[in-house]
Scaffold this motif. Structure first.
Motif, PDB file in Angstrom:
ATOM      1  N   ASP A  15       0.723  -1.227   0.301  1.00 33.24           N
ATOM      2  CA  ASP A  15      -0.104   0.000  -0.087  1.00 33.24           C
ATOM      3  C   ASP A  15       0.714   1.256   0.083  1.00 33.24           C
ATOM      4  O   ASP A  15       2.254   0.995  -0.024  1.00 33.24           O
ATOM      5  CB  ASP A  15      -1.059   0.161   1.174  1.00 33.24           C
ATOM      6  N   SER A  68       2.508  -3.668   6.402  1.00 31.37           N
ATOM      7  CA  SER A  68       2.036  -2.280   5.317  1.00 31.37           C
ATOM      8  C   SER A  68       1.979  -1.141   6.249  1.00 31.37           C
ATOM      9  O   SER A  68       1.833  -1.066   7.255  1.00 31.37           O
ATOM     10  CB  SER A  68       0.927  -2.879   4.550  1.00 31.37           C
ATOM     11  N   PRO A 197       2.863   1.242  -4.475  1.00 29.66           N
ATOM     12  CA  PRO A 197       2.960  -0.211  -3.837  1.00 29.66           C
ATOM     13  C   PRO A 197       3.685  -1.079  -4.943  1.00 29.66           C
ATOM     14  O   PRO A 197       3.773  -0.969  -5.893  1.00 29.66           O
ATOM     15  CB  PRO A 197       1.197  -0.592  -3.690  1.00 29.66           C
ATOM     16  N   THR A 200      -0.883  -5.205  -5.167  1.00 30.35           N
ATOM     17  CA  THR A 200      -2.033  -5.475  -4.225  1.00 30.35           C
ATOM     18  C   THR A 200      -1.871  -6.728  -3.749  1.00 30.35           C
ATOM     19  O   THR A 200      -1.373  -7.719  -4.413  1.00 30.35           O
ATOM     20  CB  THR A 200      -3.268  -5.009  -5.003  1.00 30.35           C
TER      21      THR A 200
END
Length: 429
Positions: A15, A68, A197, A200
């Motif tokens: 992220d 994250s 990022p 995902t």
């Protein structure tokens, strides 16, 4: 909730770095309870350690897992709350000075080590016993940890938000950093600059990358009913939560026999009368076994400490604690710490010399002096926070230790001598 300020980190994950709006939302318990935590990223950090007894440098591997950005923000907020509860718990039970790792006490490791050293000096002759827990973070039993967390929070069962946080650091999954680096799509993204990022979580799954459960970082893999990741914002606080019963029992025992007890994460030191040493060792081992933990036998050190008579030589080294070595008459920085600084100095000098040879022939010394000297005048720059300045603060904590002063002075003098030599070589005959 306790007042909380989150400091974003610049690493790449699944992220982007969070903004203040997300930080504010983490104060909502319902939001945290519904949050879906991402997999951690796992790598092994190897640190060079000089082993004086073996006269060689060895690598010490340390498994690190980092969360994250969103997960780290939540875990950091709950760690802040947890640390406040721990401080109150320690204060109520007289443990404030005993548990010294991962706490905002306004002191450095040299303060804690100097306090232990002064205790040894004032109670000499004495025995200094240093213990190290094997695989500390990897072996914290989840049931014990959960029960102690409830005790600390004063609840009979965890609220949904706390349950979600607890599950995130006990039933976690992780991706190997090495696998990401070698992937044809994710590897280049890791190397790109900026805050985009890596991928995902859906992309990770679609690519068929392995999401390892807790326990599979071991060879062979084991069940995930114990262990928390080392490296998340809440891991350190939870490790202290796990040890609250051990700390109470160890402190109570040491008080009864007039001994000093200190714990810095998985490093434990007890300073006692020589006649009590065997009893202390047996008690610490028994208390540790009762927690489902094991002491590292080859790292347990039992040394007899006595101050030297005036005029006598300093003699051989004694105990080592928090980066310092205790001698007969004074304390010094550990040989491994100095060895590491000498390697860094030589590497930095060689790099600067090569850069000067490839470039204009001018040796740039500002960065060298800023990094390896505590006496360099930086004008309006911030105060130096380098190893030599740390060493001088350490010397002061140890009553102006002549050994530490000599160690850092040698480093700084070598820096100046090598700068002069390189400049002479560059200028030619």
């Amino acid at each position: 909730m306790t007042e909380f300020r989150f400091r974003p980190r610049g690493y790449k994950h699944f992220d982007r770095t969070v903004g203040q709006s997300f930080v504010d939302r983490t104060a909502d318990a319902d939001f945290v309870a519904a949050h879906i935590f991402s997999p951690l990223i796992h790598y092994v950090k190897s640190t060079k350690r000089y082993k004086a007894k073996k006269h060689k440098v060895e690598l010490k591997p340390r498994p690190i897992m980092y969360a994250s950005h969103r997960d780290a923000c939540i875990l950091a907020r709950y760690a802040t709350t947890l640390n406040k509860s721990l401080d109150a718990y320690y204060e109520a039970r007289g443990l404030t000075e005993c548990v010294i790792a991962y706490r905002a006490l306004g002191k450095g490791n040299y303060h804690f080590s100097a306090e232990a050293y002064q205790h040894a000096v004032h109670n000499a002759p004495c025995t200094i016993m240093a213990f190290d827990v094997s695989g500390f973070f990897d072996n914290l039993n989840h049931n014990r940890l959960k029960n102690r967390l409830k005790t600390l929070l004063g609840v009979s069962s965890l609220t949904p938000d706390w349950h979600n946080v607890f599950r995130a650091v006990t039933r976690f999954r992780f991706v190997l950093l090495n696998d990401l680096q070698q992937h044809p799509v994710f590897g280049p993204r890791l190397r790109e600059r900026g805050g985009a990022p890596i991928a995902t979580v859906a992309e990770i799954k679609s690519a068929g990358m392995t999401l390892h459960p807790n326990g599979q970082q071991f060879d062979p893999p084991r069940s995930g009913d114990a262990g928390i990741p080392q490296g998340t914002p809440i891991s350190a606080a939870l490790s202290n939560v796990f040890m609250i019963e051990f700390d109470e029992k160890a402190k109570s025992f040491c008080d009864r026999i007039g001994a000093l007890y200190r714990r810095y994460s998985d490093d434990i030191i007890v300073i006692c009368k020589p006649d009590d040493a065997a009893t202390v060792q047996a008690e610490i081992e028994n208390l540790m076994t009762a927690e489902g933990l094991e002491l590292s036998k080859d790292k347990t050190e039992v040394t007899q400490f006595n101050i030297r008579t005036p005029g006598a030589p300093a003699g051989r080294e004694f105990a080592q604690y928090l980066g310092f070595t205790y001698y007969h008459g004074a304390a010094g920085l550990r040989p491994s710490s100095m060895s590491r600084q000498w390697r860094k100095l030589r590497q930095a000098l060689a790099h600067a010399e090569r850069a000067a040879q490839r470039g204009s022939g001018t040796l740039h010394t500002r960065k060298l002096r800023k990094r390896f000297s505590a006496i360099y005048d930086l004008g309006n720059d911030a105060p130096l926070r380098n190893f030599p300045s740390y060493a001088r603060r350490s010397a002061a904590a140890f009553g102006q230790s002549p050994i530490i002063k000599r160690q850092v002075r040698r480093l700084e003098q070598t820096l100046l001598a090598e700068i002069k030599r390189i400049k002479n070589d560059l200028s030619g005959p």
